[in-house]
Write a protein that holds these residues in place. Structure first.
Motif, short mmCIF file in Angstrom:
data_model
loop_
_atom_site.label_atom_id
_atom_site.label_comp_id
_atom_site.label_asym_id
_atom_site.label_seq_id
_atom_site.Cartn_x
_atom_site.Cartn_y
_atom_site.Cartn_z
N LEU A 73 33.68 16.00 1.83
CA LEU A 73 33.50 17.44 1.75
C LEU A 73 34.61 18.08 0.92
O LEU A 73 34.36 18.98 0.10
CB LEU A 73 33.46 18.04 3.15
CG LEU A 73 33.03 19.50 3.22
CD1 LEU A 73 32.16 19.77 4.44
CD2 LEU A 73 34.24 20.44 3.23
N HIS A 74 35.84 17.63 1.10
CA HIS A 74 36.96 18.15 0.30
C HIS A 74 36.72 17.90 -1.19
O HIS A 74 36.96 18.79 -2.02
CB HIS A 74 38.25 17.48 0.77
CG HIS A 74 39.43 17.78 -0.09
ND1 HIS A 74 39.88 19.05 -0.33
CD2 HIS A 74 40.26 16.95 -0.79
CE1 HIS A 74 40.94 19.01 -1.13
NE2 HIS A 74 41.18 17.76 -1.43
N TYR A 76 33.84 17.52 -2.75
CA TYR A 76 32.81 18.46 -3.20
C TYR A 76 33.43 19.80 -3.57
O TYR A 76 33.11 20.42 -4.60
CB TYR A 76 31.72 18.64 -2.14
CG TYR A 76 31.48 20.06 -1.69
CD1 TYR A 76 30.74 20.95 -2.49
CD2 TYR A 76 32.00 20.53 -0.49
CE1 TYR A 76 30.54 22.27 -2.08
CE2 TYR A 76 31.80 21.84 -0.08
CZ TYR A 76 31.08 22.71 -0.88
OH TYR A 76 30.90 24.00 -0.48
N SER A 77 34.35 20.29 -2.72
CA SER A 77 34.94 21.61 -2.97
C SER A 77 35.77 21.61 -4.25
O SER A 77 35.80 22.63 -4.96
CB SER A 77 35.81 22.04 -1.77
OG SER A 77 37.03 21.32 -1.72
N LEU A 115 28.76 17.05 -0.22
CA LEU A 115 28.75 17.98 0.91
C LEU A 115 27.76 17.54 1.98
O LEU A 115 28.10 17.47 3.17
CB LEU A 115 28.38 19.38 0.40
CG LEU A 115 28.04 20.43 1.46
CD1 LEU A 115 29.22 20.67 2.39
CD2 LEU A 115 27.60 21.73 0.80
N THR A 116 26.55 17.22 1.57
CA THR A 116 25.54 16.84 2.56
C THR A 116 25.79 15.45 3.13
O THR A 116 25.55 15.21 4.32
CB THR A 116 24.13 16.92 1.95
OG1 THR A 116 24.12 16.25 0.69
CG2 THR A 116 23.72 18.36 1.72
N ALA A 118 28.64 14.23 3.72
CA ALA A 118 29.71 14.37 4.71
C ALA A 118 29.12 14.56 6.11
O ALA A 118 29.57 13.93 7.08
CB ALA A 118 30.60 15.56 4.35
N PHE A 119 28.11 15.40 6.23
CA PHE A 119 27.52 15.64 7.56
C PHE A 119 26.67 14.46 8.01
O PHE A 119 26.55 14.20 9.22
CB PHE A 119 26.73 16.94 7.54
CG PHE A 119 27.64 18.15 7.47
CD1 PHE A 119 28.27 18.61 8.61
CD2 PHE A 119 27.89 18.77 6.27
CE1 PHE A 119 29.14 19.68 8.56
CE2 PHE A 119 28.76 19.86 6.21
CZ PHE A 119 29.38 20.32 7.35
N THR A 136 30.58 18.16 14.07
CA THR A 136 29.68 18.84 13.14
C THR A 136 29.85 20.34 13.21
O THR A 136 29.91 21.03 12.18
CB THR A 136 28.23 18.45 13.43
OG1 THR A 136 28.09 17.02 13.34
CG2 THR A 136 27.27 19.10 12.45
N SER A 140 31.46 22.54 10.14
CA SER A 140 30.60 23.59 9.59
C SER A 140 31.34 24.92 9.55
O SER A 140 31.27 25.66 8.56
CB SER A 140 29.33 23.74 10.42
OG SER A 140 28.56 22.56 10.42
N ALA A 143 34.29 24.80 6.90
CA ALA A 143 33.89 24.71 5.49
C ALA A 143 33.01 25.86 5.03
O ALA A 143 32.83 26.06 3.83
CB ALA A 143 33.15 23.39 5.24
#
Length: 289
Positions: A73-74, A76-77, A115-116, A118-119, A136, A140, A143
């Motif tokens: 996720l990091h 992706y950002s 991003l997706t 990651a979940f 989760t 959520s 982020a």
């Protein structure tokens, strides 16, 4: 007890070994791997692993998978932050940014994929259902539009304006601090600590995130592009608010010292609350020395 560098090595190995398994197209796989494999300190997943092991959790593959979700996720950002519509950066970690390497469309989709995924990693493991649900939910919030995303929006809207220190601190608590706060809280979630310990883990993570941003602002003024692997002096050139701009460099360094002192107090309180040895967090705090 594994050291910071040993935990970083485990994170790197897990990402290298497992990322490609969940991607079903060669170009997308190359783009997602390109940014993840570019390196970095892996601070966020190693923070989660360090807190979890201090609290007595066995760092098995399920815990690693959940912790490494945060690095996806990091990353992706960072891909999205570098885009022409955002910061328009050419370098990240000493390499061309994703959109420079693959074009804007593939870079955006690589970020979406990370991003997706990651979940997916947070839930596709053998941790308990309660732990997965809590992780989760917390990620959520950290982020999303009450965390990192709104911090980015505040940063964009404040460009060219002068914020107060309180406003800047709120901006960075969301833009940068939210994921670092999640990183420490996640270690407690995996260890299934009580609310009081969880709150103190959040406090430590928030202070660590503030220190991270102040230090990053200082480096933007004092370091070179070759030191950091990315462009420097960006904040002043783009009219961005920063701690050196508002406080001066000596004032920013003093503020960093005050925040690190508060983080040490939080670290000691965690030891008192849990009777566990939180001196392992000294390695994380040493990053700013």
């Amino acid at each position: 007890m594994q050291t910071l560098s040993e935990l970083q090595a485990r994170v790197n190995q897990y990402l290298l070994t497992n990322l490609a398994d969940d991607i079903d197209e060669a170009t997308l796989s190359a783009a997602m791997n390109y940014s993840v494999d570019a390196g970095g300190k892996r601070l966020r997943p190693t923070m989660t692993l360090m807190v979890a092991q201090i609290l007595g959790v066995e760092l098995n593959s399920d815990v690693l998978r959940a912790a490494c979700a945060l690095e996806l996720l990091h990353t992706y950002s960072l891909i999205h932050d570098d885009l022409p519509a955002m910061d328009n950066d050419d370098l990240r970690r000493g390499k061309p940014t994703s959109h420079k390497q693959f074009g804007e469309a593939i870079a955006i989709l690589a970020g979406d994929g990370l991003l997706t995924l990651a979940f997916q990693w947070l839930t596709d493991n053998q941790l308990s259902s309660n732990v997965k649900a809590r992780l989760t939910l917390e990620l959520s919030k950290a982020a999303g539009p009450a965390g990192m995303v709104v911090g980015q929006v505040r940063d964009i809207l404040a460009t060219g304006e002068t914020l107060s220190i309180e406003q800047l601190q709120k901006l960075h608590a969301q833009k940068t601090g939210a994921l670092l706060e999640y990183a420490t809280v996640a270690g407690g979630v995996i260890a299934e600590v009580d609310d009081e310990v969880s709150d103190e883990l959040a406090n430590f993570g928030a202070l660590y995130g503030l220190a991270f941003q102040i230090y990053d602002d200082i480096l933007d003024v004092t370091a070179t592009s070759s030191d950091l692997g990315k462009a420097t002096h960006k904040d002043a050139e783009r009219g961005k608010n920063s701690y050196p701009a508002l406080l001066g460099l000596p004032g920013a360094e003093k503020k960093l010292s005050q925040v690190l002192t508060a983080a040490k107090v939080s670290q000691e309180r965690l030891t008192t609350l849990t009777q566990a040895d939180f001196t392992g967090l000294d390695e994380l705090l040493a990053y700013y020395n």
